[in-house]
Motif scaffolding. Structure first.
Motif, PDB file in Angstrom:
ATOM      1  N   LYS A 125       0.830  -1.209   0.000  1.00 50.97           N
ATOM      2  CA  LYS A 125       0.000   0.000   0.000  1.00 50.97           C
ATOM      3  C   LYS A 125       0.863   1.258   0.000  1.00 50.97           C
ATOM      4  O   LYS A 125       0.558   2.228  -0.690  1.00 50.97           O
ATOM      5  CB  LYS A 125      -0.938   0.003   1.205  1.00 50.97           C
ATOM      6  N   LEU A 126       1.930   1.243   0.755  1.00 49.91           N
ATOM      7  CA  LEU A 126       2.855   2.368   0.788  1.00 49.91           C
ATOM      8  C   LEU A 126       3.499   2.571  -0.582  1.00 49.91           C
ATOM      9  O   LEU A 126       3.607   3.704  -1.064  1.00 49.91           O
ATOM     10  CB  LEU A 126       3.930   2.128   1.854  1.00 49.91           C
ATOM     11  N   TYR A 127       3.897   1.494  -1.220  1.00 49.44           N
ATOM     12  CA  TYR A 127       4.499   1.555  -2.553  1.00 49.44           C
ATOM     13  C   TYR A 127       3.520   2.156  -3.561  1.00 49.44           C
ATOM     14  O   TYR A 127       3.883   3.030  -4.353  1.00 49.44           O
ATOM     15  CB  TYR A 127       4.933   0.149  -2.985  1.00 49.44           C
ATOM     16  N   GLU A 128       2.272   1.681  -3.547  1.00 46.60           N
ATOM     17  CA  GLU A 128       1.262   2.194  -4.475  1.00 46.60           C
ATOM     18  C   GLU A 128       0.982   3.674  -4.230  1.00 46.60           C
ATOM     19  O   GLU A 128       0.807   4.446  -5.179  1.00 46.60           O
ATOM     20  CB  GLU A 128      -0.027   1.379  -4.364  1.00 46.60           C
ATOM     21  N   ALA A 129       0.937   4.087  -2.970  1.00 43.71           N
ATOM     22  CA  ALA A 129       0.708   5.501  -2.655  1.00 43.71           C
ATOM     23  C   ALA A 129       1.878   6.354  -3.149  1.00 43.71           C
ATOM     24  O   ALA A 129       1.663   7.449  -3.693  1.00 43.71           O
ATOM     25  CB  ALA A 129       0.518   5.680  -1.148  1.00 43.71           C
ATOM     26  N   ALA A 130       3.090   5.872  -2.985  1.00 43.80           N
ATOM     27  CA  ALA A 130       4.265   6.613  -3.454  1.00 43.80           C
ATOM     28  C   ALA A 130       4.285   6.690  -4.973  1.00 43.80           C
ATOM     29  O   ALA A 130       4.629   7.729  -5.541  1.00 43.80           O
ATOM     30  CB  ALA A 130       5.542   5.955  -2.933  1.00 43.80           C
ATOM     31  N   LYS A 131       3.905   5.606  -5.642  1.00 41.08           N
ATOM     32  CA  LYS A 131       3.839   5.595  -7.105  1.00 41.08           C
ATOM     33  C   LYS A 131       2.822   6.611  -7.611  1.00 41.08           C
ATOM     34  O   LYS A 131       3.091   7.356  -8.549  1.00 41.08           O
ATOM     35  CB  LYS A 131       3.440   4.215  -7.619  1.00 41.08           C
ATOM     36  N   SER A 132       1.644   6.628  -6.986  1.00 38.45           N
ATOM     37  CA  SER A 132       0.608   7.553  -7.443  1.00 38.45           C
ATOM     38  C   SER A 132       0.991   9.002  -7.156  1.00 38.45           C
ATOM     39  O   SER A 132       0.698   9.889  -7.956  1.00 38.45           O
ATOM     40  CB  SER A 132      -0.746   7.212  -6.819  1.00 38.45           C
ATOM     41  N   SER A 133       1.658   9.262  -6.041  1.00 39.87           N
ATOM     42  CA  SER A 133       2.091  10.637  -5.755  1.00 39.87           C
ATOM     43  C   SER A 133       3.183  11.073  -6.730  1.00 39.87           C
ATOM     44  O   SER A 133       3.214  12.231  -7.141  1.00 39.87           O
ATOM     45  CB  SER A 133       2.563  10.777  -4.312  1.00 39.87           C
ATOM     46  N   THR A 134       4.049  10.157  -7.128  1.00 36.79           N
ATOM     47  CA  THR A 134       5.070  10.479  -8.120  1.00 36.79           C
ATOM     48  C   THR A 134       4.428  10.799  -9.466  1.00 36.79           C
ATOM     49  O   THR A 134       4.813  11.761 -10.132  1.00 36.79           O
ATOM     50  CB  THR A 134       6.058   9.307  -8.275  1.00 36.79           C
ATOM     51  N   ALA A 135       3.445  10.006  -9.855  1.00 41.73           N
ATOM     52  CA  ALA A 135       2.749  10.256 -11.116  1.00 41.73           C
ATOM     53  C   ALA A 135       2.008  11.595 -11.074  1.00 41.73           C
ATOM     54  O   ALA A 135       2.032  12.359 -12.048  1.00 41.73           O
ATOM     55  CB  ALA A 135       1.777   9.121 -11.416  1.00 41.73           C
ATOM     56  N   ALA A 136       1.378  11.908  -9.962  1.00 49.43           N
ATOM     57  CA  ALA A 136       0.672  13.183  -9.835  1.00 49.43           C
ATOM     58  C   ALA A 136       1.652  14.351  -9.873  1.00 49.43           C
ATOM     59  O   ALA A 136       1.371  15.392 -10.487  1.00 49.43           O
ATOM     60  CB  ALA A 136      -0.128  13.203  -8.533  1.00 49.43           C
ATOM     61  N   PHE A 137       2.803  14.197  -9.248  1.00 45.12           N
ATOM     62  CA  PHE A 137       3.812  15.249  -9.273  1.00 45.12           C
ATOM     63  C   PHE A 137       4.314  15.476 -10.694  1.00 45.12           C
ATOM     64  O   PHE A 137       4.486  16.613 -11.128  1.00 45.12           O
ATOM     65  CB  PHE A 137       4.972  14.905  -8.340  1.00 45.12           C
ATOM     66  N   LYS A 138       4.575  14.387 -11.425  1.00 40.69           N
ATOM     67  CA  LYS A 138       5.054  14.519 -12.804  1.00 40.69           C
ATOM     68  C   LYS A 138       4.006  15.194 -13.688  1.00 40.69           C
ATOM     69  O   LYS A 138       4.351  16.013 -14.540  1.00 40.69           O
ATOM     70  CB  LYS A 138       5.437  13.153 -13.362  1.00 40.69           C
ATOM     71  N   THR A 139       2.748  14.863 -13.492  1.00 43.09           N
ATOM     72  CA  THR A 139       1.672  15.506 -14.240  1.00 43.09           C
ATOM     73  C   THR A 139       1.634  16.993 -13.934  1.00 43.09           C
ATOM     74  O   THR A 139       1.535  17.821 -14.842  1.00 43.09           O
ATOM     75  CB  THR A 139       0.314  14.862 -13.888  1.00 43.09           C
ATOM     76  N   TRP A 140       1.736  17.329 -12.696  1.00 41.77           N
ATOM     77  CA  TRP A 140       1.742  18.736 -12.291  1.00 41.77           C
ATOM     78  C   TRP A 140       2.945  19.455 -12.866  1.00 41.77           C
ATOM     79  O   TRP A 140       2.856  20.565 -13.367  1.00 41.77           O
ATOM     80  CB  TRP A 140       1.744  18.823 -10.763  1.00 41.77           C
ATOM     81  N   ARG A 141       4.087  18.807 -12.814  1.00 43.84           N
ATOM     82  CA  ARG A 141       5.338  19.390 -13.279  1.00 43.84           C
ATOM     83  C   ARG A 141       5.328  19.637 -14.778  1.00 43.84           C
ATOM     84  O   ARG A 141       5.927  20.588 -15.263  1.00 43.84           O
ATOM     85  CB  ARG A 141       6.424  18.410 -12.895  1.00 43.84           C
ATOM     86  N   MET A 142       4.660  18.776 -15.525  1.00 43.90           N
ATOM     87  CA  MET A 142       4.630  18.891 -16.980  1.00 43.90           C
ATOM     88  C   MET A 142       3.564  19.869 -17.474  1.00 43.90           C
ATOM     89  O   MET A 142       3.299  19.940 -18.657  1.00 43.90           O
ATOM     90  CB  MET A 142       4.409  17.514 -17.609  1.00 43.90           C
ATOM     91  N   GLY A 143       2.958  20.593 -16.601  1.00 43.22           N
ATOM     92  CA  GLY A 143       2.015  21.616 -17.015  1.00 43.22           C
ATOM     93  C   GLY A 143       0.569  21.276 -16.756  1.00 43.22           C
ATOM     94  O   GLY A 143      -0.324  21.867 -17.364  1.00 43.22           O
ATOM     95  N   GLY A 144       0.341  20.354 -15.899  1.00 44.58           N
ATOM     96  CA  GLY A 144      -1.032  20.032 -15.516  1.00 44.58           C
ATOM     97  C   GLY A 144      -1.626  21.195 -14.751  1.00 44.58           C
ATOM     98  O   GLY A 144      -0.991  22.236 -14.566  1.00 44.58           O
ATOM     99  N   PRO A 145      -2.837  21.073 -14.333  1.00 45.89           N
ATOM    100  CA  PRO A 145      -3.462  22.182 -13.608  1.00 45.89           C
ATOM    101  C   PRO A 145      -2.679  22.517 -12.339  1.00 45.89           C
ATOM    102  O   PRO A 145      -2.417  21.651 -11.526  1.00 45.89           O
ATOM    103  CB  PRO A 145      -4.861  21.660 -13.282  1.00 45.89           C
TER     104      PRO A 145
END
Length: 186
Positions: free
Chosen positions: A149-169
């Motif tokens: 569960k910790l791994y999945e949460a870290a993966k999803s937060s990394t994906a959300a950060f990358k989306t934000w970083r690439m110009g997401g909302p």
């Protein structure tokens, strides 16, 4: 504290723990090879944690430390805890450990849980943030349920950060801010 509707808590309490019966018990049917449903005093067996804890409270059994917390496992965790396959030993290693400490009172289990989590936590986060998806199945097979569960949460937060970083909302308007107040009749 036990959560009645938490499926992970239910599954953690299904883990088997070694117990020695202190009294003769009728109507149990624990051992498939016996013709009777009677368990004699000093009989050894493995019981689900939920049953063993209730029977120990009634002083019908004596629960000992589960195999997943034995000396060999402690040495492996002390040597290189990040690469020990805890899932094959106990899928709910941390939850069962917290419960068994309260039941048995062995304080060394608490320090074992702390050392195991500290060494494995760092490795889980590093793998979640950097690993290629090809390595993930092999690594995930070593993790306990809590670590997965910790791994999945870290993966999803990394994906959300990358989306934000690439110009997401950048900012999201809160739903509360879109509502207007009702007038008071003025």
């Amino acid at each position: 504290m036990s959560w009645y509707y938490d499926i992970d808590d239910i599954l953690a309490e299904e883990e088997l723990v070694p117990a020695v019966f202190l009294e003769a018990v009728n109507g149990v049917g624990l051992f498939e090879s016996s013709d009777t449903n009677r368990v004699e005093p000093r009989s050894k067996g493995e019981l689900p944690f939920w049953l063993a804890s209730e029977l120990q409270l009634r002083q019908a059994v004596s629960v000992s430390i589960p195999h997943c917390f034995n000396k060999k496992i402690r040495e492996e965790i002390g040597a290189d805890g990040a690469h020990v396959d805890l899932r094959s030993r106990c899928s709910y290693f941390y939850q069962l450990g917290c419960k068994i400490v309260q039941l048995i009172g062995d304080k060394t289990i608490g320090s074992l849980l702390l050392v195991a989590f500290q060494t494995r936590y760092k490795e889980v986060l590093i793998k979640a943030h950097t690993s290629a998806s090809a390595m993930a199945p092999k690594f995930l097979s070593l993790l306990t349920n809590e670590e997965t569960k910790l791994y999945e949460a870290a993966k999803s937060s990394t994906a959300a950060f990358k989306t934000w970083r690439m110009g997401g909302p950048r900012f999201k308007k809160a739903l509360v801010l879109g509502r207007k107040r009702k007038s008071n009749g003025e």
